[in-house]
Write an enzyme that holds these catalytic residues in place. Sequence first.
Site, PDB file in Angstrom:
ATOM      1  N   LYS A  79       0.841  -1.206   0.000  1.00 38.80           N
ATOM      2  CA  LYS A  79       0.000   0.000   0.000  1.00 38.80           C
ATOM      3  C   LYS A  79       0.877   1.258   0.000  1.00 38.80           C
ATOM      4  CE  LYS A  79      -3.788   1.967   2.836  1.00 38.80           C
ATOM      5  NZ  LYS A  79      -4.597   1.729   4.056  1.00 38.80           N
ATOM      6  N   SER A 154      -9.536   1.726   3.332  1.00 38.26           N
ATOM      7  CA  SER A 154      -8.738   2.495   2.407  1.00 38.26           C
ATOM      8  C   SER A 154      -7.760   1.647   1.598  1.00 38.26           C
ATOM      9  CB  SER A 154      -7.959   3.570   3.180  1.00 38.26           C
ATOM     10  OG  SER A 154      -7.077   2.963   4.103  1.00 38.26           O
ATOM     11  N   SER A 178      -9.415  -0.659   7.561  1.00 39.59           N
ATOM     12  CA  SER A 178      -8.968  -0.549   6.166  1.00 39.59           C
ATOM     13  C   SER A 178      -8.324  -1.779   5.554  1.00 39.59           C
ATOM     14  CB  SER A 178      -7.996   0.615   6.020  1.00 39.59           C
ATOM     15  OG  SER A 178      -8.725   1.799   5.960  1.00 39.59           O
TER      16      SER A 178
HETATM   17  N1  GLN Z   1     -12.798   4.031   7.110  1.00 44.14           N
HETATM   18  C1  GLN Z   1     -11.989   4.363   8.230  1.00 44.14           C
HETATM   19  C2  GLN Z   1     -11.553   5.801   8.156  1.00 44.14           C
HETATM   20  O1  GLN Z   1     -11.801   6.404   7.176  1.00 44.14           O
HETATM   21  C3  GLN Z   1     -10.830   3.432   8.338  1.00 44.14           C
HETATM   22  C4  GLN Z   1      -9.565   3.889   7.701  1.00 44.14           C
HETATM   23  C5  GLN Z   1      -8.388   2.997   7.976  1.00 44.14           C
HETATM   24  O2  GLN Z   1      -8.489   1.958   8.611  1.00 44.14           O
HETATM   25  N2  GLN Z   1      -7.233   3.453   7.527  1.00 44.14           N
HETATM   26  O3  GLN Z   1     -10.991   6.333   9.048  1.00 44.14           O
END
Ligand code: GLN
Length: 478
Positions: A79, A154, A178
């Site tokens: 990532k 994400s 994410s």
């Molecule tokens: N959807 C969550 C957020 O936007 C999780 C993001 C993540 O785990 N990086 O904060």
Amino acid sequence: MPIRRRTLQQIQHSLRQGELTCLDLVRSYLDKIAGQQDLNAYVEVFDDEALKRAEELDLIFKSGERPMGALWGAVFSIKDVISISGHQLTAGSKILEGYKALYSATAVERILLQDAIIIGRVNCDEFAMGSDNETSVYGPVKNALDPTRIPGGSSGGSAVSVQSGTCLLSLGSDTGGSVRQPASFCDLIGFKPSYGRISRHGLIAYGSSFDQIGIIGYDMDAIKLSYEIMQGPDDFDGTLIPSNQKSSILPDAGPKLRIAYISDALTHDGLHPEIARSFESFTELLKTEGHEVTTVAFDLLEYLIPCYYVLTAAEASSNLSRYDGIRYGYRAADLKQLDEMYTKSRTEGFGSEVKRRILLGTFVLSVGYYDAYFAKAQKIRRLIKEQFESWTSQFDAIILPMTPTTAWKIGSGKSPVEIYLADIYSVLANLVGAAAMSIPLGYDDEKLPFGLQILSATYAEDRLFFIADHMRNLQQRR
Ligand code: GLN
């Protein structure tokens, strides 16, 4: 889209038999990447580097000069929030345009030491903020099962890179789901270790007390192996716990498991009926297999999302203050005044979701609101943790749906709040710092996948893998 999914064990067997070389493997993955560029999973493909490394590994194997590492034949995507020395690192943001990592993340170094191959850097939501991979400066990633839909986020690029057969495993980051949520939208396994297991050195910080590197794949053993290789103390991260620290609360899970699920989670408004049905029928199956399944009530369920978003926005607003146009990446041009340059670089460099979080975070930390929001959210986090610990002292695992819905359409126009609310089941693990995993559970009437989430006591990864493996076998037999 049928993809031939070889496990790491099968790959290594073929390599050892001489039926396959690392070079063949990398070439076939590169072909698959080239044929599926429209999915937008990769932001950089390391073609030459991966081919060269494959050749080197093939030579080492042939010469027998040393035993091959445990991740020999494991090809990873990474990532775009995890540093790989000499490669760009942008967190899907314009503000890091052109920035090159000066060193590799500890996690990356550790997999490379075991002969893993890295095939590319994958797309993600900007600064890992999002649930749909639509906030990236590189544009949305498409779900390979239905390219009109999001892959989740994400770590959407991570999930799709594995889903579309272009690598065996992917490293993502999980601040509030994410890794697990895109895994469930893409019919894969997503694993987030307990907080303090894998070094965050070289991981771009979003919410530092929540972030953990996690793994997406389809091969449970390969996920476990890479976790074991990456975890453990690192001089660069003071929040890590000693490797031998195990959860001392319960003996290792035996054949009869004590499982709890949160009853309020199943009666939650936005839960897709097919996910609820499938979850309930799975709990029935667990019972018929002789496991003890108990429901527990959770008064704090509705506080999970506000608590998570207040705290992560606060941490993000502080973490992201380092992107000022001077130290890294993008700088707005032709400005004489320093403060004007900061403002303009940040205004032009950050996307709207990131700005929203910086504003929210700055607000909840500001004089006059600190006690009302930030301090209160910290107290609630403590209460949630106490509740969670009381469950894990009585049960081997807590199970939950991974998500309330399946993957939605790209460009569906959901509001930020609607998107935040969809994290209802995923943020618990990060709020309490526990290990959690999503495994495939079923499909809705449109054949879109959804996952089952399993949480174990903090530091009880061994138990989590044991239980997840068992549940996965059960699930595959039903
Ligand atoms: N959807 C969550 C957020 O936007 C999780 C993001 C993540 O785990 N990086 O904060």
